[in-house]
Motif scaffolding. Structure first.
Motif, mmCIF file in Angstrom:
data_model
loop_
_atom_site.group_PDB
_atom_site.id
_atom_site.type_symbol
_atom_site.label_atom_id
_atom_site.label_comp_id
_atom_site.label_asym_id
_atom_site.label_seq_id
_atom_site.Cartn_x
_atom_site.Cartn_y
_atom_site.Cartn_z
ATOM 1 N N LYS A 232 0.793 -1.124 -0.112
ATOM 2 C CA LYS A 232 -0.045 0.155 0.099
ATOM 3 C C LYS A 232 0.896 1.262 0.067
ATOM 4 O O LYS A 232 0.435 2.390 -0.512
ATOM 5 N N PHE A 233 2.073 1.244 0.768
ATOM 6 C CA PHE A 233 2.845 2.502 0.891
ATOM 7 C C PHE A 233 3.919 2.547 -0.051
ATOM 8 O O PHE A 233 4.819 3.495 -0.133
ATOM 9 N N ALA A 234 3.999 1.648 -1.289
ATOM 10 C CA ALA A 234 5.208 1.744 -2.327
ATOM 11 C C ALA A 234 5.099 3.097 -2.874
ATOM 12 O O ALA A 234 6.270 3.217 -3.087
ATOM 13 N N GLN B 211 -4.803 -0.575 11.090
ATOM 14 C CA GLN B 211 -4.422 -0.849 9.654
ATOM 15 C C GLN B 211 -2.872 -0.570 9.718
ATOM 16 O O GLN B 211 -2.177 -1.420 9.252
ATOM 17 N N LEU B 212 -2.353 0.447 10.131
ATOM 18 C CA LEU B 212 -0.862 1.065 10.046
ATOM 19 C C LEU B 212 -0.231 0.022 11.053
ATOM 20 O O LEU B 212 1.039 -0.203 10.659
ATOM 21 N N ILE C 99 -2.520 8.201 2.601
ATOM 22 C CA ILE C 99 -2.598 6.986 1.938
ATOM 23 C C ILE C 99 -3.406 5.995 2.986
ATOM 24 O O ILE C 99 -4.383 5.111 2.276
ATOM 25 N N VAL C 100 -3.253 6.096 4.288
ATOM 26 C CA VAL C 100 -4.228 5.429 5.025
ATOM 27 C C VAL C 100 -5.624 5.607 5.223
ATOM 28 O O VAL C 100 -6.471 4.829 5.145
ATOM 29 N N LYS D 283 -9.218 11.432 1.630
ATOM 30 C CA LYS D 283 -9.781 12.796 2.136
ATOM 31 C C LYS D 283 -11.035 12.909 2.729
ATOM 32 O O LYS D 283 -11.382 13.815 3.799
ATOM 33 N N GLU D 284 -12.143 12.160 2.300
ATOM 34 C CA GLU D 284 -13.497 12.053 2.972
ATOM 35 C C GLU D 284 -13.476 11.484 4.391
ATOM 36 O O GLU D 284 -13.955 12.103 5.110
ATOM 37 N N GLU D 285 -12.475 10.480 4.539
ATOM 38 C CA GLU D 285 -12.532 10.107 6.207
ATOM 39 C C GLU D 285 -11.726 10.912 6.868
ATOM 40 O O GLU D 285 -12.134 11.125 8.044
#
Length: 270
Positions: A143-145, A223-224, A263-264, A267-269
């Motif tokens: 995910k963080f690539a 998740q992180l 990334i985590v 923008k809405e969240e």
């Protein structure tokens, strides 16, 4: 056929005499062009507001005048001649200055934040300029690539990625503490940014425990933490990283926490 090259002479004036500090010969205009492109790329990545033009003063910050002159001049020479230097060369100089400002971070002093951002800028510039050595072309997945690739090829291993993300998660906890308590008592757990491998790995459960205490261990934070745990398990048993390198990547994660949040969470969240 005409070939143009430049000679750069660095002098120090002592009373009426002049002392030659450094002579760099045969610098091609094409190399100057490469450095300006590296400068613009660094500014666009880290200082999009246009108020922080990158210059050699950023590098000088970590090699104070009179103390580390010879090392600063070495870096200048290597930049213009495109000679390689490893991150292990820079990490002790970065961390000496970053640690000096870290102790005032709890009081709201932003020097630590600004100093760390300068160190990241130097790292990005040197890699863009072809000076900072890469560890290899190992593929970055997950995910963080995109984030790891954007900020250079220094985050190529699982342990470096884990430490970087742990720095970001720790900063998220510090922000929660600041919001709810008006202070950041968890900073004491960071050992003045002198953590070794064992201390770094032991920090994750402490961060998780505090997030649970503040009823914040869910969603993106969980998740992180899970991604960090996965990277720890994927890393080699013994990390070939100095204490300075470990804590530099950790501080980078703290400084670039907003990029991790993007990334985590969408923008809405947010």
């Amino acid at each position: 056929m005409t070939i143009l090259s430049l000679h750069l002479l660095f002098l120090q004036k002592i009373q009426s005499a002049e002392r030659i500090l450094l002579l760099i010969e045969d610098v091609l205009p094409s190399r100057i062009g490469e450095l300006f492109r590296a400068k613009k790329a660094t500014e666009a990545l880290l200082y999009g507001d246009g108020h922080h033009p990158f210059h050699f003063g950023f590098i000088r910050t970590f090699f104070p005048s009179g103390v580390y002159d010879k090392y600063f001049l070495q870096v200048v020479e290597y930049v213009f001649q495109q000679k390689p230097l490893p991150i292990s060369f820079f990490a002790p100089f970065f961390m000496e200055q970053i640690r000096a400002d870290f102790y005032d971070y709890e009081t709201g002093d932003w020097s630590f934040v600004n100093k760390t951002r300068q160190a990241v800028a130097v790292m990005v510039f040197l890699e863009q300029a072809g000076v900072l050595m890469k560890k290899g072309d190992k593929a970055v997945n997950g995910k963080f690539a995109p984030l790891f690739e954007t900020y250079g090829g220094q985050l190529e291993s699982s342990e470096k990625q884990a430490v970087f993300l742990l720095g970001a998660l720790t900063q998220m906890l510090l922000d929660i503490q600041q919001q709810k308590r008006g202070s950041k008592p968890f900073l004491k757990q960071l050992m003045g940014l002198k953590m070794d491998q064992q201390a770094i790995k032991g920090l994750l459960p402490k961060v998780i425990g505090k997030l649970e205490e503040y009823e914040s261990y869910y969603g993106g934070h969980r998740q992180l933490a899970e991604e960090i745990s996965h990277l720890f398990l994927s890393s080699s048993p013994r990390w070939k990283l100095s204490v300075d390198e470990l804590n530099f990547y950790f501080a980078c994660g703290m400084n670039l926490v907003s990029k991790v949040k993007e990334i985590v969470w969408s923008k809405e969240e947010q």
